[in-house]
Write an enzyme that holds these catalytic residues in place. Structure first.
Site, PDB file in Angstrom:
ATOM      1  N   ARG A   1      48.530   5.956  33.471  1.00  0.00           N
ATOM      2  CA  ARG A   1      47.954   6.382  32.190  1.00  0.00           C
ATOM      3  C   ARG A   1      48.196   7.876  31.971  1.00  0.00           C
ATOM      4  NH1 ARG A   1      41.981   4.133  33.246  1.00  0.00           N
ATOM      5  NH2 ARG A   1      42.650   4.582  35.363  1.00  0.00           N
TER       6      ARG A   1
ATOM      7  N   LYS B   1      42.228  10.164  35.842  1.00  0.00           N
ATOM      8  CA  LYS B   1      41.466   9.936  37.084  1.00  0.00           C
ATOM      9  C   LYS B   1      40.962  11.251  37.665  1.00  0.00           C
ATOM     10  CE  LYS B   1      40.378   6.674  38.699  1.00  0.00           C
ATOM     11  NZ  LYS B   1      39.158   5.881  38.317  1.00  0.00           N
TER      12      LYS B   1
ATOM     13  N   TYR C   1      37.748  11.433  34.117  1.00  0.00           N
ATOM     14  CA  TYR C   1      36.832  10.631  34.950  1.00  0.00           C
ATOM     15  C   TYR C   1      36.647  11.358  36.274  1.00  0.00           C
ATOM     16  CZ  TYR C   1      37.285   6.524  31.912  1.00  0.00           C
ATOM     17  OH  TYR C   1      37.248   5.665  30.848  1.00  0.00           O
TER      18      TYR C   1
ATOM     19  N   HIS D   1      33.556  10.360  38.735  1.00  0.00           N
ATOM     20  CA  HIS D   1      32.878   9.459  39.684  1.00  0.00           C
ATOM     21  C   HIS D   1      32.410  10.209  40.938  1.00  0.00           C
ATOM     22  CE1 HIS D   1      33.971   6.066  37.194  1.00  0.00           C
ATOM     23  NE2 HIS D   1      35.234   6.454  37.218  1.00  0.00           N
TER      24      HIS D   1
ATOM     25  N   GLU E   1      32.763   9.382  32.346  1.00  0.00           N
ATOM     26  CA  GLU E   1      31.876   8.240  32.592  1.00  0.00           C
ATOM     27  C   GLU E   1      30.401   8.573  32.446  1.00  0.00           C
ATOM     28  OE1 GLU E   1      33.535   9.802  34.921  1.00  0.00           O
ATOM     29  OE2 GLU E   1      32.234  10.144  36.658  1.00  0.00           O
TER      30      GLU E   1
ATOM     31  N   ASP F   1      22.047 -10.162  35.733  1.00  0.00           N
ATOM     32  CA  ASP F   1      21.708  -8.778  35.397  1.00  0.00           C
ATOM     33  C   ASP F   1      20.197  -8.642  35.558  1.00  0.00           C
ATOM     34  OD1 ASP F   1      23.523  -6.524  33.615  1.00  0.00           O
ATOM     35  OD2 ASP F   1      21.360  -6.184  33.761  1.00  0.00           O
TER      36      ASP F   1
ATOM     37  N   VAL G   1      34.384  -4.321  41.161  1.00  0.00           N
ATOM     38  CA  VAL G   1      34.835  -3.355  40.141  1.00  0.00           C
ATOM     39  C   VAL G   1      34.044  -2.044  40.269  1.00  0.00           C
ATOM     40  CG1 VAL G   1      35.310  -3.033  37.678  1.00  0.00           C
ATOM     41  CG2 VAL G   1      35.333  -5.322  38.637  1.00  0.00           C
TER      42      VAL G   1
ATOM     43  N   ASP H   1      34.470   2.275  42.146  1.00  0.00           N
ATOM     44  CA  ASP H   1      34.628   3.702  41.802  1.00  0.00           C
ATOM     45  C   ASP H   1      33.303   4.450  41.908  1.00  0.00           C
ATOM     46  OD1 ASP H   1      33.560   2.440  39.614  1.00  0.00           O
ATOM     47  OD2 ASP H   1      34.933   3.301  38.157  1.00  0.00           O
TER      48      ASP H   1
ATOM     49  N   VAL I   1      40.075  -2.212  44.003  1.00  0.00           N
ATOM     50  CA  VAL I   1      40.978  -1.188  43.461  1.00  0.00           C
ATOM     51  C   VAL I   1      40.180  -0.256  42.542  1.00  0.00           C
ATOM     52  CG1 VAL I   1      43.010  -0.798  42.028  1.00  0.00           C
ATOM     53  CG2 VAL I   1      42.971  -2.697  43.663  1.00  0.00           C
TER      54      VAL I   1
HETATM   55  N1  LIG Z   1      37.493  -0.146  39.411  1.00  0.00           N
HETATM   56  C1  LIG Z   1      37.870   0.258  38.202  1.00  0.00           C
HETATM   57  O1  LIG Z   1      39.051   0.490  37.929  1.00  0.00           O
HETATM   58  C2  LIG Z   1      36.836   0.388  37.107  1.00  0.00           C
HETATM   59  C3  LIG Z   1      37.213   0.488  35.758  1.00  0.00           C
HETATM   60  C4  LIG Z   1      36.208   0.572  34.786  1.00  0.00           C
HETATM   61  C5  LIG Z   1      34.861   0.557  35.163  1.00  0.00           C
HETATM   62  N2  LIG Z   1      34.554   0.493  36.497  1.00  0.00           N
HETATM   63  C6  LIG Z   1      33.178   0.469  36.986  1.00  0.00           C
HETATM   64  O2  LIG Z   1      32.552  -0.766  36.732  1.00  0.00           O
HETATM   65  C7  LIG Z   1      31.136  -0.578  36.831  1.00  0.00           C
HETATM   66  C8  LIG Z   1      30.444  -1.256  35.644  1.00  0.00           C
HETATM   67  O3  LIG Z   1      30.775  -0.570  34.441  1.00  0.00           O
HETATM   68  P1  LIG Z   1      30.201  -1.025  33.030  1.00  0.00           P
HETATM   69  O4  LIG Z   1      30.895  -0.206  32.001  1.00  0.00           O
HETATM   70  O5  LIG Z   1      30.224  -2.503  32.909  1.00  0.00           O
HETATM   71  O6  LIG Z   1      28.696  -0.526  33.110  1.00  0.00           O
HETATM   72  P2  LIG Z   1      27.504  -0.988  32.161  1.00  0.00           P
HETATM   73  O7  LIG Z   1      26.487   0.107  32.207  1.00  0.00           O
HETATM   74  O8  LIG Z   1      28.012  -1.449  30.844  1.00  0.00           O
HETATM   75  O9  LIG Z   1      26.931  -2.291  32.891  1.00  0.00           O
HETATM   76  C9  LIG Z   1      26.307  -2.238  34.143  1.00  0.00           C
HETATM   77  C10 LIG Z   1      25.292  -3.353  34.191  1.00  0.00           C
HETATM   78  O10 LIG Z   1      24.767  -3.399  35.527  1.00  0.00           O
HETATM   79  C11 LIG Z   1      23.423  -3.818  35.407  1.00  0.00           C
HETATM   80  N3  LIG Z   1      22.732  -3.527  36.659  1.00  0.00           N
HETATM   81  C12 LIG Z   1      22.338  -2.336  37.160  1.00  0.00           C
HETATM   82  N4  LIG Z   1      21.762  -2.502  38.362  1.00  0.00           N
HETATM   83  C13 LIG Z   1      21.799  -3.840  38.625  1.00  0.00           C
HETATM   84  C14 LIG Z   1      21.368  -4.644  39.713  1.00  0.00           C
HETATM   85  N5  LIG Z   1      20.765  -4.118  40.779  1.00  0.00           N
HETATM   86  N6  LIG Z   1      21.592  -5.983  39.635  1.00  0.00           N
HETATM   87  C15 LIG Z   1      22.206  -6.531  38.558  1.00  0.00           C
HETATM   88  N7  LIG Z   1      22.628  -5.823  37.501  1.00  0.00           N
HETATM   89  C16 LIG Z   1      22.423  -4.495  37.529  1.00  0.00           C
HETATM   90  C17 LIG Z   1      22.919  -3.028  34.200  1.00  0.00           C
HETATM   91  O11 LIG Z   1      21.716  -3.596  33.669  1.00  0.00           O
HETATM   92  C18 LIG Z   1      24.104  -3.131  33.245  1.00  0.00           C
HETATM   93  O12 LIG Z   1      23.986  -4.228  32.363  1.00  0.00           O
HETATM   94  C19 LIG Z   1      30.940   0.949  36.866  1.00  0.00           C
HETATM   95  O13 LIG Z   1      30.725   1.357  38.199  1.00  0.00           O
HETATM   96  C20 LIG Z   1      32.246   1.474  36.355  1.00  0.00           C
HETATM   97  O14 LIG Z   1      32.514   2.810  36.803  1.00  0.00           O
HETATM   98  C21 LIG Z   1      35.509   0.413  37.459  1.00  0.00           C
END
Ligand SMILES: NC(=O)c1ccc[n+]([C@@H]2O[C@H](COP(=O)([O-])OP(=O)(O)OC[C@H]3O[C@@H](n4cnc5c(N)ncnc54)[C@H](O)[C@@H]3O)[C@@H](O)[C@H]2O)c1
Length: 370
Positions: A15, A75, A94, A96, A118, A198, A267, A270, A298
């Site tokens: 990206r 990143k 980003y 993290h 983020e 959730d 996911v 990060d 990843v």
């Molecule tokens: N690996 C990657 O490349 C990548 C890419 C994008 C996002 N992410 C990560 O994915 C994760 C989720 O992002 P998002 O945008 O969906 O966040 P979000 O805030 O939209 O959703 C997170 C959800 O988790 C729920 N939650 C919190 N604690 C909980 C628990 N103990 N049990 C069950 N549910 C719980 C919240 O209520 C919320 O609905 C983040 O850590 C984000 O950084 C990773």
């Protein structure tokens, strides 16, 4: 302001933080833009397209950092980039940080102002700069999970959608935010049996309406998750507590309840990962097996679909980048509370409470520093 865009150097990251459309808007507002040669190549954007909109092309990252006061990234900065940061820089990317003490300490020592995509939080508590990449990562999570379930890749050898006479796979998604909902929609489309967990009841209500009966929503108590895991073929970990290290909703012991060669796509890696057994992996070597379960962890999942991700990301980040460039960071922090929440490091202090808590430090509110 002088705005610089270095080439991303994290492995398998294609990206870029600005498109030619973004250059045009910054230049029209009176800013100078310098782009590292080849920065857009991974997203099929040639240097000439940036130059045509008024950007200067610089040969390398040190030149970009030397000529810019604001650095736009995708990143988190890699060690060679942290070494180029100075107190006069504002870094917008980003970060993290809650999952990375070394990087946090490096950014504090640099004296640069570090604003994280983020942790930009709007007045409804949503994360507008995480959302587009979460949409992409959620969709990839199910695709990758389906792929890793194939036998030659180490999975159980099960087809997500099943066939007439053979049941579909069970997909268990923990965290029903942006990632979770998008993972669920792809799993539904692939005709799997889908459960989304959730802890936020209002969110479960929204999901229930969106799924229209095509997936089950469940409250994410520890017991409920333990009772579901033995049936799971694919688990997607997608929880987030804003800015904080991810809670471990899947423990090592839980994996013992799961089928052998089931797949876990974490996911949330990060933010440190939401399974006790998760550790970061890369696209080049995405999986490993722990306690009989295939882990895919990843940290830059959207990086492999740069044609989609670069435009989705920059559509969301551009207005904030323009605001910081137009107002100057300190004025922007004063006038726009939304950016205050996004400031992680300022004047050598950690300003985000959850980032500070993750490394046992005290946060300094940014408004006391500007
Ligand atoms: N690996 C990657 O490349 C990548 C890419 C994008 C996002 N992410 C990560 O994915 C994760 C989720 O992002 P998002 O945008 O969906 O966040 P979000 O805030 O939209 O959703 C997170 C959800 O988790 C729920 N939650 C919190 N604690 C909980 C628990 N103990 N049990 C069950 N549910 C719980 C919240 O209520 C919320 O609905 C983040 O850590 C984000 O950084 C990773």
């Amino acid at each position: 302001m002088n705005v610089g865009v270095p080439t991303e150097i994290k492995p398998d990251e294609y990206r870029v933080a600005l498109t030619p459309a973004g250059v045009r808007e910054l230049v029209d507002d009176g800013h100078a833009v310098v782009i590292q040669a080849g920065a857009g190549e991974g997203s099929a954007i040639p240097d000439a397209a940036y130059a045509a909109q008024g950007a200067r092309i610089a040969p390398d990252a040190p030149t970009v950092f030397a000529e810019s006061s604001m650095i736009l990234g995708v990143k988190e900065p890699q060690p060679s980039e942290v070494a180029l940061l100075e107190p006069r820089h504002t870094l917008f990317t980003y970060l993290h940080l809650a999952a990375d003490r070394e990087l946090t300490e490096g950014l504090v020592a640099s004296g640069a102002t570090c604003v994280a995509y983020e942790t930009v939080e709007d007045d409804r508590g949503r994360l507008p700069l995480l959302a587009p990449m979460s949409e992409v990562a959620g969709k990839i999570a199910t695709q990758a999970g389906a792929f890793m379930l194939e036998k030659p890749l180490g999975g159980r050898g099960i087809l997500l959608g099943g066939v007439p006479g053979v049941a579909a796979a069970n997909v268990v998604i923990i965290g029903g935010g942006v990632v979770g909902m998008n993972a669920a929609f792809i799993a539904i489309g692939m005709e799997a049996t889908v459960f989304v967990y959730d802890r936020n009841i209002d969110r479960l209500r929204e999901l229930d309406t969106a799924f229209a009966g095509r997936a089950d929503t469940c409250f994410a108590s520890t017991l409920a998750i333990e009772e579901r895991l033995p049936d799971a073929d694919l688990v997607v970990g997608a929880v987030l507590v804003h800015g904080a290290r991810a809670p471990h909703v899947v423990t090592r012991q839980h994996l013992g309840l799961m089928k052998r060669n089931a797949v876990l796509v974490d996911v949330s890696i990060d933010q440190g990962g939401c399974a006790e057994t998760s550790r970061p992996t890369s696209h080049a070597d995405p999986i490993y097996v722990a306690e009989g379960v295939v882990h895919y962890c990843v940290t830059n999942m959207p990086g492999i679909v740069p044609h989609t991700s670069t435009y989705a990301l920059t559509n969301a980040t551009l207005s904030y980048a323009l605001e910081i460039a137009d107002l100057g960071l300190r004025d922007a922090l004063q006038k726009r509370p939304v950016l205050r929440s996004a400031c992680n490091v300022l004047d050598g202090r950690i300003t985000h409470p959850n980032v500070a808590a993750a490394i046992g430090a005290q946060a300094t509110p940014p408004e006391t520093l500007v």
